[in-house]
Enzyme design. Structure first.
Site, short mmCIF file in Angstrom:
data_model
loop_
_atom_site.label_atom_id
_atom_site.label_comp_id
_atom_site.label_asym_id
_atom_site.label_seq_id
_atom_site.Cartn_x
_atom_site.Cartn_y
_atom_site.Cartn_z
N HIS A 23 0.89 -1.13 0.06
CA HIS A 23 0.05 -0.03 0.08
C HIS A 23 0.84 1.24 0.11
CE1 HIS A 23 -2.66 -3.06 1.36
NE2 HIS A 23 -4.03 -2.38 0.91
N ASP A 92 -9.87 -3.83 2.00
CA ASP A 92 -8.50 -3.66 2.30
C ASP A 92 -8.21 -4.76 3.36
OD1 ASP A 92 -6.83 -1.60 1.02
OD2 ASP A 92 -8.08 0.02 1.96
#
Length: 174
Positions: A23, A92
């Site tokens: 990320h 996520d």
């Protein structure tokens, strides 16, 4: 543990994003697309240890139409899409400090009777694939049967979309 202060949550999640090899190089626009709607809809889990964030998971409850939209473009979801249906997708899953197992156990306990799908990205090849997850109380064979039905519904709808870009064989596990 869900923390009730949105700005504090954003800080914790941004710390986890920055600590995640997958990320950390993503643009801030993706953070806004992936994190803000989850916090607004209370569709996230933030695990902490000694008041420090160690893992984060968010999910969207998509309609079939929005599921197709998401598969075609993972940046396409808007706030309303996150609560548009009953098809659960992990958006996520971040556990950069070795707490993946703890997050997995927590989610199986929190959602014992639920099914989730997720796009998992290989960090080396950056290729995504659809993965399946089920709660701790669902029989594996029943989960597989339901997932098979999900995929059938999805593939049937995708065949009617002329602008769909996702490779269908990935949904079939080929």
């Amino acid at each position: 543990m869900n923390i009730n202060k949105p700005l504090e949550i954003l800080g914790h999640v941004s710390w986890l994003w920055a600590s995640s090899p997958l990320h950390r190089n993503w643009p801030v626009s993706l953070f806004a697309i992936n994190v803000l709607p989850a916090i607004r809809a209370n569709q996230y889990v933030l695990l902490t240890r000694d008041n420090y964030p160690v893992a984060y998971c968010s999910w969207a409850n998509l309609s079939l139409e929005n599921e197709i939209k998401y598969l075609n473009d993972v940046t396409s979801l808007v706030a309303e899409d996150w609560t548009s249906g009953d098809r659960k997708w992990f958006i996520d899953w971040i556990a950069p400090f070795g707490d993946n197992g703890a997050l997995y156990k927590y989610m199986r306990k929190k959602f014992p009777d639920e099914l989730f799908l997720a796009i998992r990205v290989d960090p080396k090849t950056h290729v995504g694939k659809v993965s399946e997850f089920h709660g701790g109380k669902i029989d594996k064979h029943l989960a597989n049967k339901i997932f098979k039905q999900y995929h059938h519904e999805l593939i049937t709808e995708v065949k009617n979309k002329t602008d769909f870009q996702f490779f269908i064989n990935r949904l079939r596990g080929n």
